[in-house]
Design an enzyme around this catalytic site. Structure first.
Site, PDB file in Angstrom:
ATOM      1  N   VAL A 183       1.140  -3.835   3.707  1.00 18.45           N
ATOM      2  CA  VAL A 183       1.016  -5.135   4.380  1.00 18.45           C
ATOM      3  C   VAL A 183       2.264  -6.010   4.301  1.00 18.45           C
ATOM      4  CG1 VAL A 183      -1.507  -5.369   4.389  1.00 18.45           C
ATOM      5  CG2 VAL A 183      -0.193  -6.158   2.410  1.00 18.45           C
ATOM      6  N   LYS A 194       0.626   3.332  -3.018  1.00 18.40           N
ATOM      7  CA  LYS A 194      -0.545   4.194  -3.287  1.00 18.40           C
ATOM      8  C   LYS A 194      -0.171   5.675  -3.257  1.00 18.40           C
ATOM      9  CE  LYS A 194      -3.756   0.738  -1.519  1.00 18.40           C
ATOM     10  NZ  LYS A 194      -4.408   0.142  -0.362  1.00 18.40           N
ATOM     11  N   SER A 208       0.803  -1.239   0.000  1.00 18.46           N
ATOM     12  CA  SER A 208       0.000   0.000   0.000  1.00 18.46           C
ATOM     13  C   SER A 208       0.830   1.280   0.000  1.00 18.46           C
ATOM     14  CB  SER A 208      -0.945   0.014   1.202  1.00 18.46           C
ATOM     15  OG  SER A 208      -2.060  -0.776   0.912  1.00 18.46           O
ATOM     16  N   TYR A 218      -2.205  -2.859 -10.963  1.00 16.36           N
ATOM     17  CA  TYR A 218      -2.214  -2.592  -9.518  1.00 16.36           C
ATOM     18  C   TYR A 218      -1.381  -3.625  -8.751  1.00 16.36           C
ATOM     19  CZ  TYR A 218      -4.007  -2.334  -4.729  1.00 16.36           C
ATOM     20  OH  TYR A 218      -4.102  -2.261  -3.356  1.00 16.36           O
ATOM     21  N   TYR A 234      -4.356   3.374   7.420  1.00 18.55           N
ATOM     22  CA  TYR A 234      -5.675   2.737   7.333  1.00 18.55           C
ATOM     23  C   TYR A 234      -6.591   3.271   8.438  1.00 18.55           C
ATOM     24  CZ  TYR A 234      -2.443  -0.558   5.102  1.00 18.55           C
ATOM     25  OH  TYR A 234      -1.455  -1.125   4.367  1.00 18.55           O
TER      26      TYR A 234
HETATM   27  N1  GLN Z   1      -1.663  -5.351  -2.414  1.00 19.09           N
HETATM   28  C1  GLN Z   1      -2.394  -5.222  -1.196  1.00 19.09           C
HETATM   29  C2  GLN Z   1      -3.891  -5.322  -1.423  1.00 19.09           C
HETATM   30  O1  GLN Z   1      -4.415  -4.706  -2.288  1.00 19.09           O
HETATM   31  C3  GLN Z   1      -2.042  -3.956  -0.527  1.00 19.09           C
HETATM   32  C4  GLN Z   1      -2.806  -3.756   0.740  1.00 19.09           C
HETATM   33  C5  GLN Z   1      -2.050  -3.086   1.808  1.00 19.09           C
HETATM   34  O2  GLN Z   1      -0.823  -2.962   1.824  1.00 19.09           O
HETATM   35  N2  GLN Z   1      -2.810  -2.681   2.788  1.00 19.09           N
HETATM   36  O3  GLN Z   1      -4.565  -6.024  -0.723  1.00 19.09           O
END
Ligand code: GLN
Length: 309
Positions: free
Chosen positions: A263, A69, A66, A193, A245
């Site tokens: 994650v 992003k 994430s 993605y 988050y």
């Molecule tokens: N690739 C992960 C997903 O889309 C990224 C999520 C994350 O790092 N929170 O579930």
């Protein structure tokens, strides 16, 4: 303060937080991530004046997940402008888990912000490029500029592993396609993605990106502008309001530094006038944030009074 933070001090702090590595769990919903060693810990600080200090497994490569992003948002904003992006993705925190779908049912049904999966998928869709590989190639070139390191790639195994199992992300995309937030092929956007999330860095490279954001979007070594100042500010603001988050509020209180987690157990933090901090520790709490990363950033922030608030 800077003189005080030596490699030895960082090593000592890593050892202090090491026991927390077993308070959480390594991500297992993406099979390739479940093989990470919870004791693989690393931290790096890249100061705004170009100096750096690091400790732990600094060679360990992890996928951005994430954290990507923030970077895809910067590129999509540079590609399309603010009006285009924010007509399709909102600016408000959700308080929901990162992969939650249910807010998309509300009107207007656009994702609430670019740091949750729905928003990030829409943002990836906006990156210019006719094919997924062209979009990812452009994102990689952008990251090469941010880090001044052209060796950075995505991990193909992690990407294909996530692609095969990303049923929730597919659902988010189908929902958004119904509401015309995204168009075209769901599989192609998901392909871009998952490759974006699988881009691999180490803590030193990541800390340098944090320093560039703290330096208003200019490369630390050359002073060259890579991200327009106002867009770097937008990215850091989202890091404060939505970066951790549904734990962004407690993180703001306990740490108070703009930060984004992934994650894989990595955290990117960026502090104006100070620099970038990157932490890696794969064990996650129930919100999907690195347990050790949070502890270490809390220690650092409290010890050196780094909170922006
Ligand atoms: N690739 C992960 C997903 O889309 C990224 C999520 C994350 O790092 N929170 O579930």
């Amino acid at each position: 303060m800077k003189k005080d933070i030596t490699t030895e001090i960082l090593e000592e702090w890593l050892n202090n937080v090491r026991p927390y590595a077993y308070d959480g769990q390594v991500a297992n919903y993406i099979p390739a991530l479940s093989r990470q060693d919870p004791e693989n810990l690393a931290v790096a600080i890249h100061y705004i004046d170009g100096d750096s200090v690091e400790a732990g497994e600094t060679e360990a490569m992890f996928t951005l997940q994430s954290i990507s992003k923030v970077l895809s948002l910067a590129l999509a904003l540079m590609d399309n402008g603010e009006d285009y992006v924010f007509e399709r993705v909102g600016m408000e925190p959700t308080g929901d888990p990162f992969h939650s779908i249910y807010r998309l049912e509300r009107t207007p049904s656009k994702p609430l912000n670019p740091m949750i999966n729905a928003g990030a998928l829409a943002v990836t869709h906006m990156i210019h490029g006719d094919t997924p590989d062209e979009k990812v190639g452009r994102l990689l070139s952008f990251i090469h500029e941010l880090t001044d390191d052209h060796s950075i790639r995505y991990n193909e195994e992690v990407a294909s592993n996530e692609f095969e199992t990303a049923f929730l992300n597919r659902s988010l995309l189908f929902y958004m396609k119904q509401h015309r937030i995204v168009t075209g092929s769901v599989e192609e956007t998901l392909d871009a993605y998952t490759k974006q999330c699988a881009i691999e860095l180490n803590v030193c490279q990541l800390a340098r990106i944090g320093a560039l954001l703290a330096n208003e979007g200019r490369d630390i070594a050359s002073g060259r502008r890579i991200i327009p100042k106002h867009l770097a500010r937008i990215c850091k603001t989202f890091m404060v309001t939505c970066g951790m988050y549904d734990a962004s509020g407690s993180f703001a209180i306990k740490v108070g530094i703009p930060a984004k987690s992934g994650v894989s157990g990595s955290v990117l933090a960026s502090l104006n006038g100070f620099g970038g901090i990157a932490v890696y520790g794969p064990s996650l709490d129930d919100k999907g944030n690195s347990v050790v990363g949070l502890k270490l950033l809390e220690l650092l922030s409290n010890r050196y009074d780094l909170s922006i608030f």
